[in-house]
Design an enzyme around this catalytic site. Structure first.
Site, mmCIF file in Angstrom:
data_model
loop_
_atom_site.group_PDB
_atom_site.id
_atom_site.type_symbol
_atom_site.label_atom_id
_atom_site.label_comp_id
_atom_site.label_asym_id
_atom_site.label_seq_id
_atom_site.Cartn_x
_atom_site.Cartn_y
_atom_site.Cartn_z
ATOM 1 N N GLU A 186 33.517 7.522 51.321
ATOM 2 C CA GLU A 186 32.589 6.527 51.885
ATOM 3 C C GLU A 186 33.305 5.186 51.937
ATOM 4 O OE1 GLU A 186 29.071 6.072 49.488
ATOM 5 O OE2 GLU A 186 28.490 4.200 50.494
ATOM 6 N N ASN B 245 26.525 -0.259 65.071
ATOM 7 C CA ASN B 245 26.992 -1.640 65.211
ATOM 8 C C ASN B 245 28.482 -1.814 64.921
ATOM 9 O OD1 ASN B 245 24.376 -2.799 65.904
ATOM 10 N ND2 ASN B 245 23.813 -2.299 63.807
ATOM 11 N N ALA C 64 24.593 0.680 58.428
ATOM 12 C CA ALA C 64 23.250 0.464 57.872
ATOM 13 C C ALA C 64 22.599 1.753 57.383
ATOM 14 C CB ALA C 64 22.366 -0.211 58.914
ATOM 15 N N ASN D 142 32.059 5.543 57.455
ATOM 16 C CA ASN D 142 31.384 4.265 57.261
ATOM 17 C C ASN D 142 30.017 4.415 57.923
ATOM 18 O OD1 ASN D 142 30.340 1.744 57.150
ATOM 19 N ND2 ASN D 142 32.171 0.680 57.887
ATOM 20 N N ARG E 188 26.518 -8.522 48.282
ATOM 21 C CA ARG E 188 25.620 -8.947 49.351
ATOM 22 C C ARG E 188 24.154 -8.732 48.945
ATOM 23 N NH1 ARG E 188 27.651 -6.502 54.796
ATOM 24 N NH2 ARG E 188 26.161 -8.067 55.561
ATOM 25 N N HIS F 290 33.232 0.965 53.277
ATOM 26 C CA HIS F 290 32.576 -0.229 53.812
ATOM 27 C C HIS F 290 33.604 -1.336 53.932
ATOM 28 C CE1 HIS F 290 28.790 1.749 53.184
ATOM 29 N NE2 HIS F 290 29.216 2.085 51.986
HETATM 30 C C1 DQA Z 1 28.928 -1.902 56.251
HETATM 31 C C2 DQA Z 1 27.935 -2.484 55.238
HETATM 32 C C3 DQA Z 1 26.490 -2.151 55.615
HETATM 33 O O1 DQA Z 1 25.590 -2.703 54.662
HETATM 34 C C4 DQA Z 1 26.174 -2.728 56.970
HETATM 35 O O2 DQA Z 1 24.859 -2.344 57.369
HETATM 36 C C5 DQA Z 1 27.169 -2.366 58.015
HETATM 37 C C6 DQA Z 1 28.581 -2.295 57.669
HETATM 38 C C7 DQA Z 1 30.368 -2.378 55.983
HETATM 39 O O3 DQA Z 1 31.281 -1.776 56.562
HETATM 40 O O4 DQA Z 1 30.591 -3.342 55.246
HETATM 41 O O5 DQA Z 1 26.827 -2.222 59.190
HETATM 42 O O6 DQA Z 1 28.910 -0.487 56.123
#
Ligand code: DQA
Length: 152
Positions: free
Chosen positions: A104, A12, A83, A80, A113, A106
């Protein structure tokens, strides 16, 4: 030779810019890649940027970062996992088989969240975790890689 850094993006993230911009910001993955390329050129890193919506493709890409007899591998990985952060033992295992530094990343602050985003399978292998810095997090990760590899 410039050390190779692989930036690997999970499901995504190809929709960045359109997808929940209040959470993930308005920058597209292409504009993030362009900013990373500019920084990589500046600090002397050979950037390889990748995105897939498929867990197995991400595992294959992480394995490819190990290199083989013919092609040299990556010096470090910025990932990244999106999910898959919260579900994938396969991605953790693939990263565990990689020798260099792993960061890692995000865009959002996952700890602010939903509870299911608070646990990361990937953090057990990560040398550093960046969360909540939006698109700038990618550049911060590259700066850290440059430092770890003696380039900054
Ligand atoms: C994410 C955070 C994840 O929980 C989420 O599923 C994503 C994006 C972020 O970049 O904030 O798709 O990795």
């Amino acid at each position: 030779m410039a050390p190779r850094i692989d930036i690997i993006n999970g499901p995504n993230l190809n929709l960045l810019g359109q997808r929940e911009p209040d959470i993930y910001g308005s920058e597209t993955l292409a504009s993030i890649e362009a900013a990373c390329r500019a920084l990589a050129d500046r600090v002397g890193l050979d950037l390889h940027f990748f995105q897939s919506n498929h867990e197995g493709a991400l595992v294959d890409r992480i394995q490819a970062a190990r290199g083989d007899g013919k092609a040299p591998g990556a010096a470090g990985i910025v990932i990244n996992p999106a999910a898959y952060t919260h579900s994938s033992v396969a991605i953790l295992d693939a990263l565990a088989a990689f020798d260099g530094p792993v960061i890692e990343l995000h865009l959002s602050n996952v700890h602010r969240r939903e509870a299911f985003r608070h646990h990361s399978y990937i953090s057990a292998r990560a040398d550093a975790v960046i969360a909540g810095c939006g698109a700038q997090g990618y550049e911060l990760a590259l700066w850290r890689m440059a430092r770890l590899l003696g380039r900054a």
